[in-house]
Design a protein around this motif. Structure first.
Motif, mmCIF file in Angstrom:
data_model
loop_
_atom_site.group_PDB
_atom_site.id
_atom_site.type_symbol
_atom_site.label_atom_id
_atom_site.label_comp_id
_atom_site.label_asym_id
_atom_site.label_seq_id
_atom_site.Cartn_x
_atom_site.Cartn_y
_atom_site.Cartn_z
ATOM 1 N N ARG A 134 -64.954 34.715 -4.771
ATOM 2 C CA ARG A 134 -65.478 34.567 -6.111
ATOM 3 C C ARG A 134 -64.930 33.277 -6.569
ATOM 4 O O ARG A 134 -63.765 33.119 -6.373
ATOM 5 N N ARG A 135 -65.571 32.455 -7.643
ATOM 6 C CA ARG A 135 -65.211 31.079 -7.833
ATOM 7 C C ARG A 135 -64.499 31.012 -9.175
ATOM 8 O O ARG A 135 -64.986 31.555 -10.170
ATOM 9 N N GLN A 136 -63.356 30.424 -9.242
ATOM 10 C CA GLN A 136 -62.620 30.318 -10.492
ATOM 11 C C GLN A 136 -62.188 28.866 -10.619
ATOM 12 O O GLN A 136 -61.386 28.397 -9.812
ATOM 13 N N GLY A 137 -62.770 28.157 -11.560
ATOM 14 C CA GLY A 137 -62.421 26.746 -11.683
ATOM 15 C C GLY A 137 -63.043 25.968 -10.548
ATOM 16 O O GLY A 137 -63.839 26.499 -9.767
ATOM 17 N N LYS A 138 -62.675 24.743 -10.428
ATOM 18 C CA LYS A 138 -63.301 23.876 -9.444
ATOM 19 C C LYS A 138 -62.565 23.909 -8.103
ATOM 20 O O LYS A 138 -63.162 23.923 -7.037
ATOM 21 N N ASN A 139 -61.246 23.978 -8.197
ATOM 22 C CA ASN A 139 -60.464 23.849 -6.970
ATOM 23 C C ASN A 139 -59.985 25.175 -6.421
ATOM 24 O O ASN A 139 -59.195 25.225 -5.506
ATOM 25 N N LEU A 140 -60.396 26.229 -7.070
ATOM 26 C CA LEU A 140 -59.888 27.542 -6.660
ATOM 27 C C LEU A 140 -61.047 28.526 -6.632
ATOM 28 O O LEU A 140 -61.851 28.578 -7.563
ATOM 29 N N MET A 141 -61.111 29.269 -5.555
ATOM 30 C CA MET A 141 -62.194 30.246 -5.467
ATOM 31 C C MET A 141 -61.599 31.541 -4.929
ATOM 32 O O MET A 141 -60.855 31.523 -3.943
ATOM 33 N N PHE A 142 -61.901 32.630 -5.637
ATOM 34 C CA PHE A 142 -61.450 33.931 -5.136
ATOM 35 C C PHE A 142 -62.636 34.595 -4.464
ATOM 36 O O PHE A 142 -63.690 34.753 -5.081
ATOM 37 N N LEU A 143 -62.466 34.946 -3.237
ATOM 38 C CA LEU A 143 -63.542 35.660 -2.563
ATOM 39 C C LEU A 143 -63.130 37.100 -2.450
ATOM 40 O O LEU A 143 -61.975 37.381 -2.114
ATOM 41 N N VAL A 144 -64.053 37.985 -2.763
ATOM 42 C CA VAL A 144 -63.750 39.380 -2.488
ATOM 43 C C VAL A 144 -64.577 39.769 -1.282
ATOM 44 O O VAL A 144 -65.808 39.756 -1.316
ATOM 45 N N LEU A 145 -63.879 40.062 -0.237
ATOM 46 C CA LEU A 145 -64.553 40.358 1.023
ATOM 47 C C LEU A 145 -64.753 41.851 1.161
ATOM 48 O O LEU A 145 -63.910 42.640 0.739
ATOM 49 N N ARG A 146 -65.863 42.188 1.795
ATOM 50 C CA ARG A 146 -66.154 43.604 2.025
ATOM 51 C C ARG A 146 -66.650 43.679 3.446
ATOM 52 O O ARG A 146 -67.509 42.898 3.854
ATOM 53 N N ASP A 147 -66.108 44.601 4.221
ATOM 54 C CA ASP A 147 -66.630 44.720 5.586
ATOM 55 C C ASP A 147 -66.969 46.163 5.916
ATOM 56 O O ASP A 147 -67.079 46.545 7.067
ATOM 57 N N GLY A 148 -67.118 46.982 4.894
ATOM 58 C CA GLY A 148 -67.446 48.383 5.149
ATOM 59 C C GLY A 148 -66.218 49.255 5.231
ATOM 60 O O GLY A 148 -66.293 50.463 5.037
ATOM 61 N N THR A 149 -65.056 48.676 5.525
ATOM 62 C CA THR A 149 -63.852 49.519 5.601
ATOM 63 C C THR A 149 -63.012 49.360 4.349
ATOM 64 O O THR A 149 -62.073 50.099 4.136
ATOM 65 N N GLY A 150 -63.311 48.358 3.521
ATOM 66 C CA GLY A 150 -62.521 48.152 2.311
ATOM 67 C C GLY A 150 -62.843 46.822 1.684
ATOM 68 O O GLY A 150 -63.803 46.149 2.081
ATOM 69 N N PHE A 151 -62.040 46.459 0.670
ATOM 70 C CA PHE A 151 -62.205 45.195 -0.034
ATOM 71 C C PHE A 151 -60.934 44.364 0.135
ATOM 72 O O PHE A 151 -59.836 44.922 0.195
ATOM 73 N N LEU A 152 -61.102 43.065 0.181
ATOM 74 C CA LEU A 152 -59.941 42.198 0.327
ATOM 75 C C LEU A 152 -60.152 40.935 -0.499
ATOM 76 O O LEU A 152 -61.171 40.260 -0.372
#
Ligand code: 4AD
Length: 523
Positions: A134-152
């Motif tokens: 997920r994107r926060q500001g210009k130089n920082l991005m938070f990604l929430v990953l999902r692969d079916g077993t959970g979120f990271l």
């Protein structure tokens, strides 16, 4: 209305904004009662970001000037607002993209080779280099990953988010504030884009507020939502628990056919089909086949699809459902009831996911209330529950779903409703030795759900089964194999069928991967 001329002027967010199609003006208005805007879009653009204040619009009532905007109106202007956001974002993006193309990120070969790991197994890899997104500001991005077993959650900093793919990246479905089990976060040193989703993410297309038919048409996107994935994970666990229940008790699983030429639960709900020129049906229940297995295999079960051509679009009816069925030789009606209680109280690791989905869930306690059909008729009379014509339900009549539900919800505990009259039950049900007007039959009723199991002892005498076909107007010819079993060393036996989707108690169409009901056989 021209959307292009509307511009955003973000400032202090007022507690309420006024929009009047009749008197408002987007150019000169300021969203107050005195100077309302003309369009809801202008109101949202003025605020600039969610949460939006309460929006008041022209009231349709005679003596009232303002009314809070309806949910559906709000939804549609939000959609327009999102579109506008995307347009203005896209201009910024174009510029960023040109810059981003100049940045290339590389996998550092001096670092240890990353390991492929599923999210739910990450705890054992803390401090190590692992592969996945997920994107926060210009130089920082938070990604929430999902692969079916959970979120990271993982953090991409500097060039990792400023590169071309980083700028291009859009959420397919964003999940805020989630952490992987164990509360860890992935710090990222390299990533690559495997498959891009359209800008705007899935929520822009569809969400839980969308029209039900739209949700069902785009089921492939709905399935990715957090709640849906929990439901299907719960369904998988519960299915496994049923199997575990049966295997722990030594039952054998069998796989009966679903293309059949015999009915089990009445001709009116049969799906007919042309089978290479012969009439055939989609099975209503695998019961008859399970019965055939008893002499060879003993206790048997199956978890298979059953079909009912029911013209109802309710929270209880599907045209195709998963039927958990079991059959036992050498048992008495009382044993069957005990086995059913044992089944329904699945002792299993389902508790945590069931609680996540339904915070008020309380497992039922044994013993379940046992009630005879005749007691239910009495109960309805005592509680003054009547038929539409104003008369009481009498012995011998079917108790329809609505009064049965009312009774179950009022009693508010699971009920084993037993001993229904012969005439309202299927051809194969064994009569009660103490009263031959009745059958050794049972429906399990659960508050807020209604009936979700049907079972009975089976006729095991060949003459009686012939009389059963006759009573129900069934041609015995295609049932020769079923009748035959009653001539070759029969024994008292019984079984039941549980509707898995009803057991799961959510709205029936939510717990089905691609639900089938009247007027829906797609996608
Ligand atoms: O009570 P039913 O019709 O019983 C039988 O089919 C027996 N032959 C089963 C057996 O004894 N082996 O159906 C059993 C259960 C119902 O209690 C309900 O949970 C489910 O099947 N069911 C349906 N579920 C969803 N949609 C429908 N249209 C259903 N019809 C029945």
């Amino acid at each position: 209305m021209s959307l292009e001329v509307i511009t955003a002027t973000a400032g202090m967010v007022p507690a309420e904004l006024y929009v009047s199609e009749r008197e408002g003006d987007d150019a000169t208005g300021d969203g107050t009662k005195e100077k309302p805007f003309k369009t809801g879009l202008k109101a949202l653009m003025t605020v600039g970001k969610e949460p939006f204040p309460t929006i008041y619009v022209d009231s349709q009532k005679e003596n009232e000037r303002w009314d809070v905007i309806s949910k559906s109106q709000m939804k549609s202007i939000k959609k327009m607002w999102h579109r506008e956001q995307m347009k203005s974002d896209s201009q910024d993006k174009k510029e960023n993209l040109e810059e981003a193309k100049k940045i290339t990120i590389k996998n550092d070969p001096s670092l240890p080779e990353p390991k492929r790991v599923k999210i739910n197994a990450l705890e054992g890899y803390r401090g190590q280099r692992v592969k996945r997104l997920r994107r926060q500001g210009k130089n920082l991005m938070f990604l929430v990953l999902r692969d079916g077993t959970g979120f990271l959650q993982c953090v991409l900093a500097d060039e990792l988010c400023l590169c071309y793919n980083g700028v291009l990246l859009s959420t397919e479905s964003s999940v805020a504030g989630k952490q992987a089990p164990g509360g860890h976060e992935l710090s990222c040193d390299f990533w690559e884009l495997i498959g891009l989703a359209p800008a705007g993410g899935a929520d822009n297309l569809i969400d839980e507020e969308s029209d039900i038919d739209v949700q069902l048409n785009d089921r492939h996107m709905m399935l990715r939502g957090e709640n849906m994935s929990k439901i299907f994970r719960a369904r998988s666990i519960i299915t496994r628990c049923f199997r575990g229940h049966f295997f722990d008790r030594g039952y054998c699983e069998v796989a009966p056919p679903t293309l059949v030429q015999t009915q089990v639960e009445g001709g009116s709900t049969l799906f007919k089909l042309d089978y290479f020129g012969e009439e055939a049906f989609l099975t209503q229940s695998s019961q008859l086949y399970l019965e055939a297995c008893l002499p060879a295999l003993g206790d048997v079960f199956c978890i298979a699809q059953s079909y009912r051509a029911e013209q109802f679009r309710t929270r209880r009816h599907l045209a195709e459902y998963t039927h958990v069925e079991a059959e036992y030789p050498f048992l008495r009606f009382e044993d069957l009831l005990n086995r059913l209680e044992d089944l329904v109280l699945l002792k299993s690791p389902v508790a945590s996911i069931v609680h996540e989905l339904n915070l008020n869930f309380k497992p039922p306690k044994r013993p379940f209330k046992r009630m005879n059909y005749s007691d239910a008729i009495m109960w309805l009379k005592e509680h003054d529950i009547k038929k539409e014509d104003g008369t009481f339900y009498e012995f011998g009549e079917d108790i329809p779903e609505a009064p049965e539900r009312l009774m179950t919800d009022t009693i508010n505990e699971p009920i084993l409703l037993c001993r229904f009259p012969v005439e309202i039950k299927s051809f194969y049900m064994q009569r009660c030795p103490e009263d031959p007007r009745l059958t050794e039959s049972v429906d399990v009723l659960m508050p807020n759900v209604g009936e979700f199991v049907g079972g009975s002892m089976r006729i095991w005498n060949s003459e009686e089964i012939l009389a059963g076909y006759k009573r129900e107007g069934i041609d015995p010819t295609p049932y020769y194999w079923y009748t035959d079993q009653r001539k070759h060393g029969p024994c008292p036996h019984g079984g039941y069928g549980l509707g898995l989707e009803r057991f799961l108690t959510y709205h029936i169409r939510d717990v089905c991967l691609y639900p089938r009901f009247v007027q829906r056989c797609k996608p």
